[in-house]
Design a protein around this motif. Structure first.
Motif, PDB file in Angstrom:
ATOM      1  N   GLY A 134      -5.043   0.607   0.021  1.00  0.00           N
ATOM      2  CA  GLY A 134      -4.750  -0.523   0.898  1.00  0.00           C
ATOM      3  C   GLY A 134      -4.791  -1.872   0.217  1.00  0.00           C
ATOM      4  O   GLY A 134      -4.874  -2.904   0.883  1.00  0.00           O
ATOM      5  N   THR A 135      -4.716  -1.892  -1.111  1.00  0.00           N
ATOM      6  CA  THR A 135      -4.800  -3.158  -1.852  1.00  0.00           C
ATOM      7  C   THR A 135      -3.497  -3.487  -2.572  1.00  0.00           C
ATOM      8  O   THR A 135      -3.486  -4.271  -3.512  1.00  0.00           O
ATOM      9  N   GLY A 136      -2.395  -2.877  -2.120  1.00  0.00           N
ATOM     10  CA  GLY A 136      -1.117  -3.098  -2.777  1.00  0.00           C
ATOM     11  C   GLY A 136      -0.421  -4.368  -2.331  1.00  0.00           C
ATOM     12  O   GLY A 136      -0.996  -5.226  -1.646  1.00  0.00           O
ATOM     13  N   ASP A 137       0.858  -4.488  -2.713  1.00  0.00           N
ATOM     14  CA  ASP A 137       1.648  -5.677  -2.390  1.00  0.00           C
ATOM     15  C   ASP A 137       1.986  -5.722  -0.902  1.00  0.00           C
ATOM     16  O   ASP A 137       2.168  -4.689  -0.248  1.00  0.00           O
ATOM     17  N   ASP A 138       2.083  -6.946  -0.388  1.00  0.00           N
ATOM     18  CA  ASP A 138       2.640  -7.165   0.940  1.00  0.00           C
ATOM     19  C   ASP A 138       4.154  -7.229   0.771  1.00  0.00           C
ATOM     20  O   ASP A 138       4.677  -8.155   0.150  1.00  0.00           O
ATOM     21  N   LEU A 139       4.865  -6.244   1.309  1.00  0.00           N
ATOM     22  CA  LEU A 139       6.306  -6.159   1.074  1.00  0.00           C
ATOM     23  C   LEU A 139       7.058  -7.344   1.656  1.00  0.00           C
ATOM     24  O   LEU A 139       8.184  -7.629   1.244  1.00  0.00           O
ATOM     25  N   THR A 140       6.457  -8.049   2.599  1.00  0.00           N
ATOM     26  CA  THR A 140       7.102  -9.248   3.138  1.00  0.00           C
ATOM     27  C   THR A 140       7.114 -10.364   2.106  1.00  0.00           C
ATOM     28  O   THR A 140       8.099 -11.106   1.980  1.00  0.00           O
ATOM     29  N   ASN A 141       6.028 -10.478   1.356  1.00  0.00           N
ATOM     30  CA  ASN A 141       5.930 -11.528   0.346  1.00  0.00           C
ATOM     31  C   ASN A 141       6.461 -11.096  -1.013  1.00  0.00           C
ATOM     32  O   ASN A 141       6.687 -11.939  -1.882  1.00  0.00           O
ATOM     33  N   SER A 142       6.635  -9.793  -1.214  1.00  0.00           N
ATOM     34  CA  SER A 142       7.103  -9.272  -2.505  1.00  0.00           C
ATOM     35  C   SER A 142       8.327  -8.400  -2.279  1.00  0.00           C
ATOM     36  O   SER A 142       8.246  -7.159  -2.284  1.00  0.00           O
ATOM     37  N   PRO A 143       9.497  -9.019  -2.053  1.00  0.00           N
ATOM     38  CA  PRO A 143      10.707  -8.224  -1.776  1.00  0.00           C
ATOM     39  C   PRO A 143      11.108  -7.328  -2.938  1.00  0.00           C
ATOM     40  O   PRO A 143      11.719  -6.277  -2.723  1.00  0.00           O
ATOM     41  N   LYS A 158       6.086  -0.515   5.546  1.00  0.00           N
ATOM     42  CA  LYS A 158       4.990  -1.424   5.221  1.00  0.00           C
ATOM     43  C   LYS A 158       3.822  -0.666   4.591  1.00  0.00           C
ATOM     44  O   LYS A 158       2.702  -0.699   5.093  1.00  0.00           O
ATOM     45  N   PRO A 159       4.080   0.028   3.514  1.00  0.00           N
ATOM     46  CA  PRO A 159       2.949   0.688   2.852  1.00  0.00           C
ATOM     47  C   PRO A 159       2.077  -0.337   2.141  1.00  0.00           C
ATOM     48  O   PRO A 159       2.565  -1.340   1.630  1.00  0.00           O
ATOM     49  N   LYS A 160       0.790  -0.076   2.128  1.00  0.00           N
ATOM     50  CA  LYS A 160      -0.144  -0.989   1.474  1.00  0.00           C
ATOM     51  C   LYS A 160      -0.745  -0.392   0.206  1.00  0.00           C
ATOM     52  O   LYS A 160      -1.705  -0.922  -0.332  1.00  0.00           O
ATOM     53  N   ASN A 161      -0.160   0.719  -0.219  1.00  0.00           N
ATOM     54  CA  ASN A 161      -0.711   1.376  -1.400  1.00  0.00           C
ATOM     55  C   ASN A 161       0.251   1.372  -2.581  1.00  0.00           C
ATOM     56  O   ASN A 161       0.157   2.199  -3.479  1.00  0.00           O
ATOM     57  N   VAL A 162       1.210   0.424  -2.580  1.00  0.00           N
ATOM     58  CA  VAL A 162       2.207   0.325  -3.643  1.00  0.00           C
ATOM     59  C   VAL A 162       2.174  -1.084  -4.218  1.00  0.00           C
ATOM     60  O   VAL A 162       2.019  -2.060  -3.475  1.00  0.00           O
ATOM     61  N   ALA A 163       2.318  -1.200  -5.536  1.00  0.00           N
ATOM     62  CA  ALA A 163       2.322  -2.513  -6.192  1.00  0.00           C
ATOM     63  C   ALA A 163       3.308  -2.505  -7.343  1.00  0.00           C
ATOM     64  O   ALA A 163       3.404  -1.524  -8.096  1.00  0.00           O
ATOM     65  N   ALA A 164       4.055  -3.593  -7.464  1.00  0.00           N
ATOM     66  CA  ALA A 164       4.942  -3.774  -8.613  1.00  0.00           C
ATOM     67  C   ALA A 164       4.117  -4.300  -9.785  1.00  0.00           C
ATOM     68  O   ALA A 164       3.262  -5.174  -9.612  1.00  0.00           O
ATOM     69  N   VAL A 165       4.381  -3.783 -10.973  1.00  0.00           N
ATOM     70  CA  VAL A 165       3.576  -4.150 -12.142  1.00  0.00           C
ATOM     71  C   VAL A 165       4.474  -4.349 -13.356  1.00  0.00           C
ATOM     72  O   VAL A 165       5.605  -3.850 -13.413  1.00  0.00           O
TER      73      VAL A 165
END
Length: 391
Positions: free
Chosen positions: A67-76, A104-111
């Motif tokens: 639950g600490t991933g990117d907010d897809l609204t702020n990180s298109p 709206k997954p909260k477990n994905v992050a762009a790196v």
């Protein structure tokens, strides 16, 4: 033995005095030993041309976050990457008309993924990678990096990385809003995560000459390296072409076996030379002086100006049985100026060594916080034979 610092009249000795006021941050001085630097191996002060690392970079996705991933609204860009990855795997999340479904997954992050391709890395060699969050993810702890190609400066793919993150910092937040963070939770490393897929073509066996490049270019050091190589091989094959480069011609005995020649050369020991330099880091409060720092004869006066203002409230009231006037409180100010009772003019003799300079400044009663001002003033007077570098 005469003391290094003696109090004398400046006009009698024909020298100028410099009054230096304190006011900079506290400083710590580390003086290098007065003895000459020990001989160093050539491999520790120089590199061989062509034997170098290459930087790799890539863009990827980390999944499995708590639950600490990117907010897809702020990180298109994270959303676009997620959709593209799922479509390549045969998962369609588009609605009628091609519109992307709301996810709206909260477990994905762009790196961003970075790595260093070592020299002579062959296909199948594993290398470490560093992973850093690109969006607004709060932590990468527990995440897994999906397959990420790593490209070089030429745009070619040289390695592919994948694996679970380790060495990620930890953050904890309480109900009151207070939080504790240890390390950096938005970056981490993955050991042996990337596999080299493309090799850099470089063959040393057929070289007819090799260039030795100094990490700290210096005319004297370059000449000493050439002399050491020529003395060891018994022939004049090494010549410095500039302060940072020594051209070495491969002798007949090493033709086709350049690696053996470089192995022998890099074990030779020389004493590197260095310019006299003083490095000052005001942020951390550090002064580093080189061994060759010298000063000409100069007189120094160091003092401290202190202004003390004391406010004392006093009561003013009318005379007894008076029918006029009121009782009031008035302030009485007491101002004192102290220029320091230990001020004195001291002389630094010509050509003192670094150790004598440090001992002399300490015996003068100068604290670390004043050393920067003193050194800069001596340099401005032309009495300091060294460069000052402020970081």
């Amino acid at each position: 033995m005469k003391p290094l610092f003696s109090t004398q009249t400046v006009f009698a000795i024909g020298m100028r005095a410099f009054l230096l006021a304190a006011g900079l941050v506290g400083l710590t001085v580390f003086a290098m030993p007065q003895t000459a630097l020990g001989a160093s191996r050539i491999k520790d002060i120089a590199d061989f041309e062509g034997v170098r690392e290459n930087m790799l970079v890539g863009y990827g996705i980390v999944v499995g976050l708590n639950g600490t991933g990117d907010d897809l609204t702020n990180s298109p860009f994270t959303k676009e990457s997620l959709v593209g990855m799922l479509e390549r795997l045969g998962v369609n999340i588009r609605e009628q008309g091609g519109t992307i479904a709301t996810v709206k997954p909260k477990n994905v992050a762009a790196v961003m993924v970075t790595a260093v391709l070592p020299p002579f890395a062959r296909q199948g060699t594993r290398i470490d990678v560093s992973v850093s969050a690109l969006g607004d993810a709060k932590s990468l702890l527990g995440g897994t990096l999906l397959v990420t190609p790593l490209v070089g400066a030429d745009g070619e793919i040289y390695a592919v990385a994948q694996g679970g993150l380790a060495g990620v910092g930890v953050t904890a937040t309480g109900a009151s809003g207070s939080s504790v963070t240890k390390g950096v939770p938005t970056s981490g490393k993955i050991a042996n995560a990337a596999i080299v897929e493309r090799e850099l073509p470089f063959e040393m066996g057929h070289l007819e000459s090799v260039k030795v490049t100094l990490r700290n270019p210096d005319f004297t050091t370059a000449r000493r390296v050439a002399q050491a190589v020529n003395s060891y091989l018994g022939t004049d094959i090494a010549r410095p072409s500039d302060p940072g480069t020594i051209q070495v011609t491969v002798p007949p005995a090493y033709r086709g076996n350049v690696v053996a020649m470089l192995t022998d050369i890099e074990q030779l020991r020389i004493e590197p030379d260095q310019i006299a330099k003083i490095v000052i880091d005001e942020a951390s409060g550090t002064i580093v002086m080189g061994e060759n720092v010298r000063i000409s004869t100069v007189a120094i006066a160091q003092g401290q100006l202190t202004i003390r203002i004391t406010e004392t409230p006093q009561v003013s009231q009318p005379s007894p049985f008076s029918t006029v006037g009121t009782t009031t409180t008035v302030q009485r100010s007491d101002i004192e100026i102290d220029e320091g009772s230990q001020k004195k003019l001291s002389v630094l003799p010509h050509g003192v060594t670094l150790q004598e300079l440090v001992n002399g400044l300490n015996s003068l009663g100068i604290g670390p916080r004043d050393l920067i001002s003193i050194l800069q003033a001596i340099k401005a007077a032309g009495a300091l034979q060294a460069d000052i570098e402020v970081m």
